[in-house]
Design an enzyme around this catalytic site. Structure first.
Site, PDB file in Angstrom:
ATOM      1  N   ASP A 238       0.869  -1.162   0.000  1.00  0.00           N
ATOM      2  CA  ASP A 238       0.000   0.000   0.000  1.00  0.00           C
ATOM      3  C   ASP A 238       0.914   1.223   0.000  1.00  0.00           C
ATOM      4  O   ASP A 238       2.105   1.135   0.330  1.00  0.00           O
ATOM      5  CB  ASP A 238      -0.958   0.000   1.205  1.00  0.00           C
ATOM      6  CG  ASP A 238      -2.171   0.897   0.941  1.00  0.00           C
ATOM      7  OD1 ASP A 238      -2.093   1.751   0.034  1.00  0.00           O
ATOM      8  OD2 ASP A 238      -3.193   0.754   1.636  1.00  0.00           O
TER       9      ASP A 238
HETATM   10  C1  BGC Z   1      -5.018   3.203  -0.161  1.00  0.00           C
HETATM   11  C2  BGC Z   1      -5.086   2.159  -1.254  1.00  0.00           C
HETATM   12  C3  BGC Z   1      -4.914   2.828  -2.583  1.00  0.00           C
HETATM   13  C4  BGC Z   1      -3.591   3.573  -2.588  1.00  0.00           C
HETATM   14  C5  BGC Z   1      -3.288   4.284  -3.885  1.00  0.00           C
HETATM   15  C6  BGC Z   1      -3.786   4.059  -0.262  1.00  0.00           C
HETATM   16  O1  BGC Z   1      -3.853   5.130   0.609  1.00  0.00           O
HETATM   17  O2  BGC Z   1      -5.074   2.577   1.101  1.00  0.00           O
HETATM   18  O3  BGC Z   1      -6.304   1.458  -1.199  1.00  0.00           O
HETATM   19  O4  BGC Z   1      -4.981   1.888  -3.598  1.00  0.00           O
HETATM   20  O5  BGC Z   1      -3.622   4.543  -1.560  1.00  0.00           O
HETATM   21  O6  BGC Z   1      -4.096   5.383  -4.059  1.00  0.00           O
END
Ligand code: BGC
Length: 728
Positions: A238
């Site tokens: 993540d």
């Molecule tokens: C989120 C993810 C997301 C990623 C990219 C993160 O803050 O938890 O679900 O895919 O950002 O935007």
């Protein structure tokens, strides 16, 4: 997943030609949503995009700035909670197809979806992105969804692995969960995505799991995911979930993504390069990551022989809009319909009141990373107007005040061009700015009273009254959890007042997670919709007026208040440092049904405009060729009403005398059947031995007690229609 020999050979060949710098470029973000290419060897950039409800807008490479082009509007799909409420595997697949095709159409390689974390508490800010409180339902829907996405040569990226069921302090919270609970509740959806869905990529979560960050968690990534589940796809962190170079290098994480723009400084960028050069970290660890990335690229036809045949995708097609509408239609849940006040009559109606801000609200542009630029979004108000046409007057009243929301300007450029209006506007703005807090509150209270009075007045003047309230992405949002389950902005008081002047008011709630409904007893009809995509408003209107017979069911229990939720009363939730999942496997209906909690609407509940009767249940045991026992459950479902409809038949298994603590029953199979009025349908289910089992920490395996089990055929977890006993 089957390995392709040609692919493995190509990977090894490329590895002999890749320099350490090339490889490092491939394993960390070189932009907010991409890695680096190795052009000389034909290895392209890996482009990723959020997210679950559609392909996100284009961002600048190195700035969280939506670049504001006009070519990134897309189809807005119902959120995963809505898809789960359809209980329809075909819809999950079709929705996946739309998402995958649009992602490819926008030139993406990985779509950061679906989100499948367990709904442990109604307060989790991202519940709308997730499917259910029940692992079986998630398993059954995530597989077709992943397959639908990946048919388009785009990788699905199931997230967030694992036990990421709160937003509070999400980067640092340590989630304490015992192994049985992980195996029975929090991991099965991911396992299904890997084993049955053949998923190409997976996102490691932000949180710590039992003391170690998920993206550096050797038990989770090495032992479970790689060794046990034999996963050979890509693990992507993540954004900002990596915290240590050595740990990230040593465990089975392949790509580090981050929210910062200093890409070279990511843990798996220059710091890792230096440590490999100095001999502190062996290069073979980097090679292993590159292997997993190249394997995914090969499967996506980004490299290798299939390159020329890679699908090119498409976005904003008419077919996509139709699929999105079909999904929305099956996602709207009829929670209550006393005295059959629904469906509403369409003809002979002169004036309809539509009250409540959510009737006219656009939601697609909110929620956090799930936000998108929808090509269009039909609000419930537009849905009703579209359906009724111009001979019926549909009057809208906002009903409640959302603080801070700017009122729609009554002036346009023509009015604006008159100088005196400009001046008055400016003076008004200045006056507003110089107000004290107290004065602002007083003004807001005045506005609230005016809105309410207008709404109540309107309600008394109309033939039909529809209230559309609920939540918005102010509450259902990434990065924070809700503080309680009450509807915001004084909606409860307004609903109660409306029901007093017009007891036939139809209550429609549009939201991402359950809310308290203190007025429920006074309401005769309640409709629930999750954020249902660009055609959500069309679907709601069609259900209200009976053009669509509702067939959705709750994929989560609607409790009366937070005090009923075991995550809060037995375990902990929303804490900053450690959250303890002490309620264990007793999540959702597993707990409520075992404790006989007086819930508001049970798991699996949802009404139809017709009636279904369940008859002739039989359970037959049979042995498979490999000596395993199977149980065939069959029954007849009759549509005894006068309308065609669809019914979700649920099969629960209840152990009669378990040797360990188990929920009273658990969902093990379901089917959605279509049945014309007056006809009947045969439904068959196969239960395997594993459907009777629990995870034994002592045996480190799923085991089934010998003994008697009850098989229940049910219309909801609290509406068991037929049962039969089997000996296992
Ligand atoms: C989120 C993810 C997301 C990623 C990219 C993160 O803050 O938890 O679900 O895919 O950002 O935007």
């Amino acid at each position: 997943m089957e390995r392709d020999k040609k692919c493995e050979n190509l990977i090894e060949e490329l590895l002999t030609k890749l320099t350490l710098e090339d490889k490092i470029g491939m394993i960390h973000g070189a932009g907010l949503f991409r890695t680096e290419s190795v052009d000389r060897l034909g290895i392209p950039v890996l482009y990723m995009s959020d997210g679950p409800m559609g392909v996100r807008a284009e961002f600048a490479n190195d700035e969280w700035r939506n670049i504001g082009t006009t070519d990134d509007f897309v189809s807005y799909l119902p959120c995963n909670s809505a898809i789960a409420s359809t209980w329809n595997k075909e819809i999950a697949k079709e929705s996946g197809r739309v998402l995958g095709e649009e992602a490819r159409g926008r030139g993406k390689d990985v779509i950061l979806a679906p989100g499948i974390n367990i709904k442990r508490s109604p307060l989790c800010g991202r519940n709308f992105e997730y499917m259910s409180e029940d692992p079986k339902l998630i398993e059954e829907l995530v597989v077709p969804m992943v397959q639908g996405i990946q048919e388009n040569d785009v990788a699905a990226c199931v997230k967030h692995f694992a036990a990421n069921s709160q937003e509070t302090e999400r980067l640092w919270v340590d989630t304490k969960v015992d192994e049985r609970t992980l195996r029975e509740i929090y991991l099965p959806g991911f396992l299904a995505a890997v084993e049955k869905g053949g998923i190409f990529s997976l996102m490691g979560a932000y949180n710590l799991l039992n003391g170690e960050h998920c993206c550096a968690n050797q038990w989770l990534l090495d032992e479970v995911l790689r060794k046990e589940w034999k996963y050979d796809g890509t693990v992507i962190s993540d954004w900002g979930a990596v915290h240590d170079t050595k740990k990230a290098a040593e465990c089975s994480l392949d790509v580090e993504m981050d929210v910062t723009y200093t890409f070279d400084q990511h843990f798996m960028a220059t710091p890792l390069l230096k440590k490999v050069r100095s001999g502190e970290i062996p290069e073979s660890l980097v090679d292993e990551k590159v292997r997993n990335i190249l394997r995914m690229m090969y499967r996506l036809h980004m490299i290798g022989e299939g390159k020329e045949t890679r699908k090119r995708g498409a976005y904003n097609t008419k077919e996509h809009q139709e699929t999105v509408l079909s999904a929305a239609r099956e996602s709207v849940i009829l929670l209550k319909n006393e005295e059959h006040i629904l469906p509403l009559a369409e003809s002979g109606i002169k004036k309809v009141a539509v009250i409540g801000q959510n009737a006219a609200k656009i939601h697609s542009n909110g929620g956090g990373s799930a936000e998108i630029k929808a090509l269009y979004e039909i609000s419930p108000l537009m849905g009703v107007k579209k359906l009724l046409g111009g001979n019926t007057k549909v009057c809208f009243a906002p009903g409640y005040v959302v603080p801070g929301e700017t009122e729609q300007s009554a002036v346009n450029w023509q009015a604006d061009s008159t100088k005196h209006l400009e001046e008055e506007k400016e003076a008004g703005a200045q006056r507003k700015e110089s107000l004290t807090e107290e004065e602002k509150n007083r003004l807001e209270e005045e506005k609230r009273q005016t809105y309410r009075a207008q709404a109540l007045q309107l309600a008394q003047e109309c033939d039909q009254v529809i209230f559309v309230g609920g939540l918005t992405h102010e509450d259902d949002v990434e990065g924070k959890d809700r503080s309680g389950m009450k509807l915001p902005y004084g909606q409860d008081e307004l609903i109660q007042a409306l029901l007093e002047v017009r007891p036939d008011t139809v209550i429609v709630l549009y939201a991402g997670s359950p809310v308290e409904m203190p007025w429920e007893k006074s309401a005769r009809a309640i409709i629930w919709s999750y954020y249902a995509g660009m055609e959500g408003g069309t679907a709601i209107a069609e259900v209200l007026y009976g053009r669509v017979n509702p067939s959705a069911k709750l994929a989560e229990t609607f409790i009366r208040n937070l005090e009923q939720c075991p995550a809060h009363t037995i375990g902990t939730f929303g804490k900053k440092d450690v959250v303890e999942y002490k309620e264990g496997i007793m999540v959702g209906y597993r707990y409520y049904d075992s404790e006989n909690t007086d819930v508001l609407f049970p798991f699996g509940h949802g009404l139809s405009y017709t009636n279904f009767e369940y008859r002739n249940m039989k359970v037959q045991a049979a042995e498979t060729a490999d000596g395993k026992k199977r149980y065939e459950v069959s029954l007849t479902v009759c549509n005894t009403g006068v309308r065609d409809g669809k019914e979700v038949v649920q099969i629960y298994v209840a152990p009669k005398a378990p040797s360990v603590k188990r929920p009273v029953h658990e969902l093990k199979a379901f089917a959605k059947i279509e049945c014309p009025a007056g006809e009947e349908k045969q439904v068959r289910f196969l239960l395997e031995e594993e459907d009777f089992s629990y995870f034994s920490e002592a045996d480190k395996a799923f085991v089934a007690d010998h003994g008697a089990y009850e098989i229940q055929a049910a219309a909801s977890s609290r509406d068991i229609r037929l049962m039969a006993e089997v000996m296992v």
